[in-house]
Design a protein around this motif. Structure first.
Motif, PDB file in Angstrom:
ATOM      1  N   ILE A 116      42.622  22.665  28.037  1.00 21.73           N
ATOM      2  CA  ILE A 116      42.923  22.868  26.539  1.00 21.73           C
ATOM      3  C   ILE A 116      42.868  24.538  26.418  1.00 21.73           C
ATOM      4  N   ALA A 117      42.158  25.259  27.184  1.00 18.22           N
ATOM      5  CA  ALA A 117      42.138  26.616  26.831  1.00 18.22           C
ATOM      6  C   ALA A 117      43.549  27.216  27.447  1.00 18.22           C
ATOM      7  N   ALA A 118      44.154  26.557  28.298  1.00 16.95           N
ATOM      8  CA  ALA A 118      45.469  27.323  28.684  1.00 16.95           C
ATOM      9  C   ALA A 118      46.737  26.945  27.613  1.00 16.95           C
ATOM     10  N   LEU A 119      46.406  26.252  26.496  1.00 14.54           N
ATOM     11  CA  LEU A 119      47.801  25.999  25.904  1.00 14.54           C
ATOM     12  C   LEU A 119      47.779  26.861  24.922  1.00 14.54           C
ATOM     13  N   LYS A 120      49.068  27.520  24.617  1.00 18.04           N
ATOM     14  CA  LYS A 120      49.399  28.677  23.676  1.00 18.04           C
ATOM     15  C   LYS A 120      48.817  28.236  22.119  1.00 18.04           C
ATOM     16  N   PRO A 121      49.342  27.033  21.731  1.00 14.27           N
ATOM     17  CA  PRO A 121      49.021  26.760  20.370  1.00 14.27           C
ATOM     18  C   PRO A 121      47.523  26.746  19.916  1.00 14.27           C
ATOM     19  N   VAL A 122      46.636  26.456  20.994  1.00 16.03           N
ATOM     20  CA  VAL A 122      45.312  26.205  21.054  1.00 16.03           C
ATOM     21  C   VAL A 122      44.903  27.904  20.880  1.00 16.03           C
ATOM     22  N   VAL A 191      33.044  26.805  41.126  1.00 15.33           N
ATOM     23  CA  VAL A 191      33.308  28.297  40.636  1.00 15.33           C
ATOM     24  C   VAL A 191      34.432  28.946  41.074  1.00 15.33           C
ATOM     25  N   ILE A 192      34.912  28.846  42.229  1.00 15.96           N
ATOM     26  CA  ILE A 192      35.962  29.357  42.931  1.00 15.96           C
ATOM     27  C   ILE A 192      37.327  28.826  42.113  1.00 15.96           C
ATOM     28  N   GLU A 193      37.322  27.151  41.833  1.00 14.69           N
ATOM     29  CA  GLU A 193      38.328  26.707  41.164  1.00 14.69           C
ATOM     30  C   GLU A 193      38.651  27.271  39.882  1.00 14.69           C
ATOM     31  N   ARG A 194      37.514  27.337  39.259  1.00 10.38           N
ATOM     32  CA  ARG A 194      37.597  28.059  37.687  1.00 10.38           C
ATOM     33  C   ARG A 194      38.091  29.351  37.719  1.00 10.38           C
ATOM     34  N   ASP A 195      37.480  30.109  38.656  1.00 12.06           N
ATOM     35  CA  ASP A 195      38.216  31.706  38.800  1.00 12.06           C
ATOM     36  C   ASP A 195      39.738  31.718  38.823  1.00 12.06           C
ATOM     37  N   PHE A 196      40.298  30.684  39.723  1.00 16.80           N
ATOM     38  CA  PHE A 196      41.644  30.504  40.017  1.00 16.80           C
ATOM     39  C   PHE A 196      42.232  29.942  38.785  1.00 16.80           C
ATOM     40  N   MET A 197      41.815  29.070  38.242  1.00 16.87           N
ATOM     41  CA  MET A 197      42.515  28.480  36.736  1.00 16.87           C
ATOM     42  C   MET A 197      42.432  29.854  35.680  1.00 16.87           C
ATOM     43  N   ASP A 198      41.337  30.468  35.594  1.00 15.18           N
ATOM     44  CA  ASP A 198      41.271  31.457  34.680  1.00 15.18           C
ATOM     45  C   ASP A 198      42.297  32.832  35.058  1.00 15.18           C
ATOM     46  N   GLU A 199      42.314  33.225  36.198  1.00 15.41           N
ATOM     47  CA  GLU A 199      42.963  34.288  36.482  1.00 15.41           C
ATOM     48  C   GLU A 199      44.752  34.191  36.582  1.00 15.41           C
ATOM     49  N   ASN A 200      44.891  32.746  36.674  1.00 17.66           N
ATOM     50  CA  ASN A 200      46.320  32.510  37.119  1.00 17.66           C
ATOM     51  C   ASN A 200      46.910  31.512  35.897  1.00 17.66           C
ATOM     52  N   ARG A 201      46.433  31.351  34.730  1.00 19.67           N
ATOM     53  CA  ARG A 201      47.114  30.468  33.921  1.00 19.67           C
ATOM     54  C   ARG A 201      48.124  31.449  33.317  1.00 19.67           C
ATOM     55  N   GLU A 202      49.090  30.891  32.600  1.00 19.51           N
ATOM     56  CA  GLU A 202      50.151  31.850  31.887  1.00 19.51           C
ATOM     57  C   GLU A 202      50.008  32.526  30.777  1.00 19.51           C
ATOM     58  N   ASN A 203      49.095  31.807  29.817  1.00 19.36           N
ATOM     59  CA  ASN A 203      48.879  32.413  28.622  1.00 19.36           C
ATOM     60  C   ASN A 203      47.223  32.978  28.796  1.00 19.36           C
ATOM     61  N   ALA A 204      47.455  34.226  28.489  1.00 22.01           N
ATOM     62  CA  ALA A 204      46.312  35.235  28.308  1.00 22.01           C
ATOM     63  C   ALA A 204      45.102  34.941  29.810  1.00 22.01           C
ATOM     64  N   PRO A 205      45.869  35.131  30.915  1.00 22.67           N
ATOM     65  CA  PRO A 205      44.972  35.037  32.165  1.00 22.67           C
ATOM     66  C   PRO A 205      43.736  35.853  32.071  1.00 22.67           C
ATOM     67  N   LEU A 206      42.886  35.829  32.852  1.00 22.98           N
ATOM     68  CA  LEU A 206      41.621  36.769  32.911  1.00 22.98           C
ATOM     69  C   LEU A 206      41.842  37.902  33.840  1.00 22.98           C
ATOM     70  N   ARG A 207      41.797  39.118  33.029  1.00 24.26           N
ATOM     71  CA  ARG A 207      42.338  40.278  33.809  1.00 24.26           C
ATOM     72  C   ARG A 207      41.329  41.401  33.117  1.00 24.26           C
ATOM     73  N   LYS A 208      41.113  42.381  34.093  1.00 25.72           N
ATOM     74  CA  LYS A 208      40.194  43.608  33.646  1.00 25.72           C
ATOM     75  C   LYS A 208      41.026  44.457  32.904  1.00 25.72           C
ATOM     76  N   ALA A 209      40.592  44.560  31.474  1.00 24.33           N
ATOM     77  CA  ALA A 209      41.448  45.525  30.621  1.00 24.33           C
ATOM     78  C   ALA A 209      41.039  46.901  31.532  1.00 24.33           C
ATOM     79  N   GLN A 210      42.232  47.870  31.490  1.00 27.37           N
ATOM     80  CA  GLN A 210      42.412  49.165  32.158  1.00 27.37           C
ATOM     81  C   GLN A 210      41.272  49.792  31.706  1.00 27.37           C
ATOM     82  N   ASP A 211      40.842  49.741  30.406  1.00 32.70           N
ATOM     83  CA  ASP A 211      39.704  50.595  29.920  1.00 32.70           C
ATOM     84  C   ASP A 211      38.459  49.914  29.859  1.00 32.70           C
ATOM     85  N   ALA A 212      38.130  48.804  30.562  1.00 33.43           N
ATOM     86  CA  ALA A 212      37.135  48.236  30.734  1.00 33.43           C
ATOM     87  C   ALA A 212      36.291  48.819  31.707  1.00 33.43           C
ATOM     88  N   VAL A 213      34.666  48.986  31.197  1.00 28.16           N
ATOM     89  CA  VAL A 213      33.766  49.252  32.291  1.00 28.16           C
ATOM     90  C   VAL A 213      33.486  48.194  33.166  1.00 28.16           C
TER      91      VAL A 213
END
Ligand code: DC
Length: 243
Positions: A116-122, A191-213
């Motif tokens: 569900i979290a991978a869907l753009k309209p959601v 845990v490993i599967e969820r990391d993969f899904m969070d980092e590799n989805r098309e919409n808003a994947p998990l990334r460190k913002a450049q200015d994040a600590v």
């Protein structure tokens, strides 16, 4: 702008906390909010709430959602908000007036929420709500895309991670404490599967913002983290006041 900064207090800033699952983001964010008198927003809860709604309406089949637009349209008439079950109690999620805090933590919801979290309209639906929370400032939000997508101008961004084995062990222990039947290798795989899904989805994947600590809490206690963040907030505050 000058007047706003002059009268702004520490508790008025926006803090975005993103990172991998099971890093203790929500415990950390809640503690910061409570120490500084800010509002804590659990953004994952909203994705879980939408997932429960989709399940109840039969919109999720074995592999995904057949009609995301239909889900988006139905969501327009849905009330999804945080409230307190008892006066002064902790904030819980309500769907059309029903307290759904327990249901959104179920295994059934946990098993479908990544889809569900991978869907753009959601994501559009949830982002709109989150931006409303940020209008007045004074919030600590935890999630996956708060510093990159929802509040790219947040005053302070933190990116949290920890060794997958350490995270799996923390989760495994929690499950055992709750009396659940848990297998460490299964938890680690998840845990490993969820990391993969969070980092590799098309919409808003998990990334460190450049200015994040960056915060790796593999070898830190909760108290260590609080000492760390208090120093960061003080430094940030000094630089905000200077500008
Ligand atoms: O943090 P959590 O486990 O409650 O999050 C539930 C799900 O929602 C998880 O699949 C990640 C997703 N999520 C997201 O995509 N973006 C956010 N800002 C917060 C959570």
């Amino acid at each position: 702008m000058f007047v706003l900064i002059r009268y702004m207090e520490k508790r008025d800033i926006i803090i975005a906390i993103d990172g991998h699952s099971s890093t203790g983001k929500s415990t950390f964010a809640k503690e910061i909010a409570s120490r500084y008198g800010m509002i804590y927003v659990d953004t994952g809860a909203l994705y879980r709430g939408v997932t429960l709604f989709a399940l109840r309406n039969g919109l999720i089949n074995g592999t995904g959602v057949e009609n995301p637009e239909k889900l988006y349209n139905l969501l327009q008439n849905v009330s999804l908000r945080f409230g307190q079950a008892a006066p002064g109690g902790k904030s819980e999620l309500f769907l059309n007036g029903e307290n759904i805090e327990t249901q959104i933590r179920s295994l059934e919801v946990a098993g479908k929420v990544s889809i569900i979290a991978a869907l753009k309209p959601v994501r559009d639906f949830v982002d709109f709500k989150l931006k409303e929370f940020g209008v007045t400032g004074g919030v600590v939000m935890d999630g996956r895309d708060i510093g990159t997508v929802v509040f790219p101008d947040a005053d302070l961004k933190i990116f949290m991670t920890a060794d997958p084995k350490v995270r799996a062990m923390r989760r495994y222990r929690e499950m055992v404490t709750r009396g659940e039947d848990a297998d460490f290798d299964d938890v680690l795989r998840n845990v490993i599967e969820r990391d993969f899904m969070d980092e590799n989805r098309e919409n808003a994947p998990l990334r460190k913002a450049q200015d994040a600590v960056f915060l790796d809490n593999s070898n830190m206690t909760e108290e260590d983290q609080m000492v760390w963040i208090e120093k960061i907030i003080s430094e940030k505050w000094k630089s905000l006041k200077k500008n």
